[in-house]
Design an enzyme around this catalytic site. Structure first.
Site, short mmCIF file in Angstrom:
data_model
loop_
_atom_site.label_atom_id
_atom_site.label_comp_id
_atom_site.label_asym_id
_atom_site.label_seq_id
_atom_site.Cartn_x
_atom_site.Cartn_y
_atom_site.Cartn_z
CB SER A 131 -38.68 70.96 37.83
OG SER A 131 -39.54 72.05 38.08
CE LYS A 134 -41.42 71.06 40.41
NZ LYS A 134 -42.03 71.54 39.15
CE1 TYR A 255 -41.39 73.34 43.57
CE2 TYR A 255 -41.33 75.74 43.53
CZ TYR A 255 -41.39 74.53 42.87
OH TYR A 255 -41.44 74.51 41.49
CE1 TYR A 306 -43.17 70.01 35.16
CE2 TYR A 306 -41.40 70.65 33.68
CZ TYR A 306 -41.88 70.42 34.95
OH TYR A 306 -41.06 70.59 36.02
CB VAL A 324 -36.82 76.32 34.16
CG1 VAL A 324 -38.20 75.91 33.68
CG2 VAL A 324 -36.82 76.70 35.63
N1 GLN Z 1 -38.36 76.72 40.43
C1 GLN Z 1 -39.09 76.63 39.20
C2 GLN Z 1 -40.51 77.13 39.40
O1 GLN Z 1 -41.08 76.92 40.45
C3 GLN Z 1 -39.10 75.22 38.72
C4 GLN Z 1 -39.79 75.03 37.39
C5 GLN Z 1 -39.13 74.01 36.51
O2 GLN Z 1 -37.96 73.72 36.62
N2 GLN Z 1 -39.87 73.50 35.56
O3 GLN Z 1 -41.08 77.72 38.53
#
Ligand code: GLN
Length: 371
Positions: A131, A134, A255, A306, A324
């Site tokens: 993420s 992003k 994505y 988050y 993650v």
């Molecule tokens: N690729 C992961 C997902 O879509 C990214 C989530 C994350 O890093 N928080 O669940």
């Protein structure tokens, strides 16, 4: 400490600020760590009254950290104090390939705007950006579409919910709360996929990370592709809400690919440094608009972790974004870009050791942007 070459920065950012340790307030919740003795950490904690330590959980010992200029030594101490937390976390096993990571790894790379570089712990192993990509996605979308287009598609409010949450697509807002939850990032991936291909996005990330060799980890990409039912459901809901610009499969593939790019802490530290320098890359070129950097840092501060964002904003007080895969990108505006890595995750999906180490460092270095 090693030096790398950066052109001198000409800006009017505030001089490094040294904050005060808030010292030891008591009465915090009990835990199994209550009597942890913090072996070898007396220098770091420098408290005359060792009984102060007994009122704290291990994850709260950062409150006792004393201000200090010795960044490299403090990084080592922050990791040392955070390692015992690693066994409390878990790997992101909902993407099977990520469950193969070594949960004992923990490392930090920090690059300063004056050209200094600092490293501690496990910084050599690659991991997927997840993420944290992003952040680059938002920056590229702002660059291509501008502020109004981006925020007509996603909000700028913390969701207070896990990253794969549906509820923020409720009847009242009809768009994802912010660009950093999965639904918001799929909307922006769709927007980008309608305008550029993945290779162009990767080249953009390579530039920000000052590494021309970043590439996809095919094993993680395929693993996530095979297990992305949740993101598929989100994408269908986004399609119903007419928030997808490109075809659904193309949007999701874009994505998933950007989450699967392999990085090391140093790449994230360069990313952070570019943000700390308000959009100047390592060669001194202005590659991002300063106002887009401000927007992005504000969203990292409020939404980057988050439902752990508020706590980190209070306790560490610097903008950060997690993934993650165990990475954290953090920024001390005008001063440092930070890349942390530790694949053992807390309940919010943030690196448990990385978060704790950054809280400790923020206290020792006086980094809280609101202090
Ligand atoms: N690729 C992961 C997902 O879509 C990214 C989530 C994350 O890093 N928080 O669940």
């Amino acid at each position: 400490m090693t030096k790398f070459t950066l052109p001198r920065q000409d800006n009017s950012l505030p001089a490094p600020y040294r904050g005060q340790s808030p010292g030891g307030d008591r009465g915090l919740p009990e835990s199994q760590y209550q009597n942890y003795q913090l072996a070898n950490s007396q220098n770091f904690l420098e408290t005359e009254d060792q009984s102060l330590l007994s009122g704290f959980t291990l994850a709260e010992t950062y409150r006792l950290a004393q201000p200090s200029d010795a960044l490299e030594a403090n990084m080592a101490e922050a990791l040392h104090l955070s390692r015992p937390l690693l066994s409390q976390g878990r790997l992101a096993d909902y993407i099977p390939e990520l469950a193969k990571a070594n949960p004992d790894l923990l490392g930090l790379t920090i690059l300063a705007t004056d050209g200094s570089a600092y490293q501690a712990g496990d910084c050599d192993k690659p991991f997927t950006i997840q993420s944290i990509a992003k952040v680059a996605l938002l920056l590229k979308a702002l660059q291509l579409g501008g502020f109004a287009q981006v925020f007509s598609r996603v909000g700028m409010e913390p969701s207070g919910a896990p990253f794969s949450e549906f509820t923020t697509l409720g009847d009242f807002s009809d768009k994802p709360s912010n660009p950093f939850i999965n639904s918001g990032a799929i909307v922006l991936s769709s927007f980008l996929a309608a305008h550029i291909n993945f290779e162009t996005f990767l080249a953009f990330l390579c530039q920000i990370c000052n590494n021309p060799n970043l590439q996809l980890d095919p094993a993680v990409y395929n693993s996530e592709r095979r297990t992305s039912e949740r993101n598929h459901s989100l994408a269908w809901e986004l399609k119903r809400l007419k928030l997808l610009t490109a075809d659904l499969d193309l949007s999701l593939d874009f994505y998933t690919k950007l989450c699967s790019i392999e990085v090391r802490p140093r790449d994230l530290a360069h990313f952070g440094l570019c943000l700390a320098r308000r959009g100047q890359d390592a060669a001194g070129q202005q590659i991002l608009r300063a106002e887009d950097v401000t927007t992005t840092l504000a969203l990292m501060y409020t939404c980057g972790l988050y439902d752990g964002s508020g706590e980190f904003a209070v306790e560490a007080g610097i903008p950060a974004k997690s993934g993650v895969g165990g990475g954290i990108l953090a920024v001390v505006p005008g001063q440092y870009g930070i890349g942390a890595f530790g694949p053992s995750l807390d309940r919010n999906g943030n690196s448990i050791g990385g978060i704790n180490a950054l809280k400790i460092l923020s206290h020792t270095q006086g980094w809280h942007v609101l202090a």
